[in-house]
Design a protein around this motif. Structure first.
Motif, PDB file in Angstrom:
ATOM      1  N   VAL A 185       0.869  -1.178   0.000  1.00 32.28           N
ATOM      2  CA  VAL A 185       0.000   0.000   0.000  1.00 32.28           C
ATOM      3  C   VAL A 185       0.904   1.225   0.000  1.00 32.28           C
ATOM      4  O   VAL A 185       2.054   1.171   0.447  1.00 32.28           O
TER       5      VAL A 185
ATOM      6  N   TYR B 226      -5.048   9.729  -6.617  1.00 29.32           N
ATOM      7  CA  TYR B 226      -5.841   8.600  -7.113  1.00 29.32           C
ATOM      8  C   TYR B 226      -5.935   8.642  -8.643  1.00 29.32           C
ATOM      9  O   TYR B 226      -5.910   7.587  -9.303  1.00 29.32           O
TER      10      TYR B 226
ATOM     11  N   TYR C 113      -2.820   7.128  -9.765  1.00 28.72           N
ATOM     12  CA  TYR C 113      -2.900   5.684  -9.511  1.00 28.72           C
ATOM     13  C   TYR C 113      -3.654   4.983 -10.642  1.00 28.72           C
ATOM     14  O   TYR C 113      -3.225   3.939 -11.153  1.00 28.72           O
TER      15      TYR C 113
ATOM     16  N   ARG D  57      -2.371  -0.479  -3.484  1.00 37.05           N
ATOM     17  CA  ARG D  57      -3.524   0.371  -3.184  1.00 37.05           C
ATOM     18  C   ARG D  57      -3.106   1.693  -2.528  1.00 37.05           C
ATOM     19  O   ARG D  57      -2.224   1.717  -1.669  1.00 37.05           O
TER      20      ARG D  57
ATOM     21  N   GLY E 230     -10.927   0.374  -4.321  1.00 32.00           N
ATOM     22  CA  GLY E 230      -9.559  -0.120  -4.210  1.00 32.00           C
ATOM     23  C   GLY E 230      -8.654   0.751  -3.379  1.00 32.00           C
ATOM     24  O   GLY E 230      -7.453   0.825  -3.622  1.00 32.00           O
ATOM     25  N   THR E 231      -9.216   1.432  -2.371  1.00 36.27           N
ATOM     26  CA  THR E 231      -8.410   2.265  -1.481  1.00 36.27           C
ATOM     27  C   THR E 231      -8.506   1.734  -0.051  1.00 36.27           C
ATOM     28  O   THR E 231      -9.339   0.896   0.273  1.00 36.27           O
TER      29      THR E 231
END
Length: 369
Positions: free
Chosen positions: A199, A239, A242, A263, A289-290
């Motif tokens: 993560v 994000y 990401y 994540r 997906g966080t």
């Protein structure tokens, strides 16, 4: 009544607790949070352990044994923290198995004094991974310049990593690069990528604390209107980045080999300014997906009155970029802010580690061997 924590989970946000202690483990509190409050992971840091080790009675027997063995203070801390994390890993192992290794994770940080020493960080990460000896462990490595190659090297050795102290979009891009490079090396080493995990802990509230301070100094109406908006905008753009990285060709090759995405984890989600909604760093950062790791006070606040409105990240990329542009337009130096926060983050953890050393040293001196 609605169950906001259940709604978060359904929206793709893993609910983690940002705290660990032997008292929390022994009392059944953590087990209760897992059972009743949808908690599926735990993070720790030097500050959390410094507070936990202040509970002298809970750790007295362990410290007595360590003193009898004449271990150093550093080794005593390593043994005590590793034991708590190992017990937590065992408690959360059913979650790890149920989610195929995605959740049910606990994090243990390398000594923060090593944050600017790549080789020492790698060696410590491997030692802690061996010491705890649980597949659902994360070793926390700070996203300093020296930490980046350590992240890659640890992953290549089969060590799952929680990358901590990320504040800037540029550094986050380097963290994702370090993850992909680590997976590629692990694959070349013949490792099972499906067992590796990571993560990326992107810090939130501290960004607002620093930028709000600078906005207050400016004092203009335009500056006042931007208070409390920088941190969420920054995280939303993280994000966005990401999504780009983990939809590309390079990633797909690794995914085909069994790799899991790294994540984004929203850290530092307790609100520092009482004028703000105490759930904002949770409900405004809902995306699939966080992970959101919360201090217990924030977890309780979300459970009590949090309003989950579905995805509050991906529809707001343009607005987030406009916020950062507006901040730059009135003279807020983003690069200076994030550089300062990284330095301060390492320094705060070093201070907590020093407090931990002093506390354990005093306790070892006080117990009967």
């Amino acid at each position: 009544m609605s169950d906001a924590l259940a709604e978060l989970s359904a929206a793709g946000v893993a609910v983690w607790l940002d705290d660990i202690s032997r008292q929390r483990l022994n009392s059944g509190n953590l087990a209760q949070l897992v059972k009743e409050k949808h908690v599926v992971g735990v993070t720790s840091n030097p500050t959390i352990f410094a507070k936990a080790l202040g509970d002298v009675d809970t750790y007295a027997e362990t410290l007595t044994d360590l003193k009898a063995r004449k271990v150093s203070v550093d080794e005593a801390i390593r043994m005590v923290t590793a034991t708590d994390i190992r017990d937590g890993c065992d408690l959360l192992r059913p979650v790890y198995d149920r989610t195929d290794g995605v959740d049910g994770r606990l994090s243990l940080e390398v000594d923060p004094r090593l944050a600017n020493d790549t080789e020492a960080t790698i060696a410590e990460a491997k030692a802690l991974w061996w010491l705890v000896d649980r597949p659902n462990l994360y070793i926390k490595i700070p996203a300093t310049k020296a930490g980046l190659p350590a992240i890659t090297a640890a992953l290549a050795e089969g060590v799952s990593v929680n990358v901590t102290l990320i504040f800037s979009l540029e550094r986050y891009g380097e963290v994702m690069e370090a993850y992909l490079a680590g997976l590629e090396k692990a694959k070349a080493n013949g490792r099972d990528l499906s067992r590796l995990s990571s993560v990326a802990s992107f810090f939130v509230s501290r960004v607002d604390s620093e930028i709000d301070k600078r906005l207050d100094k400016l004092g203009s109406d335009e500056a006042k209107a931007l208070r409390g908006k920088a941190a969420i905008a920054n995280a939303r753009l993280a994000y966005r980045d990401y999504e780009k990285v983990f939809s590309g060709e390079r990633w797909q090759t690794l995914a085909d080999a069994g790799a899991k995405p790294q994540r984004p984890l929203w850290a530092s989600t307790g609100v520092k300014d009482p004028a703000y909604d105490d759930t904002q760093y949770v409900v405004e950062l809902v995306a699939p997906g966080t992970v959101n790791t919360m201090p217990e006070a924030t977890l309780k606040a979300v459970d009590d009155h949090g309003v989950v409105r579905g995805d509050t990240v991906t529809p707001y990329y343009a607005e987030a970029q406009a916020t950062l542009d507006a901040l730059a337009g009135i003279g807020i130096d983003y690069d200076d802010v994030v550089d300062l926060l990284e330095r301060e983050g390492v320094e705060k953890f070093e201070q907590s580690w020093t407090e931990l050393l002093d506390s354990v040293k005093k306790q070892l001196s006080a117990v009967d061997a």
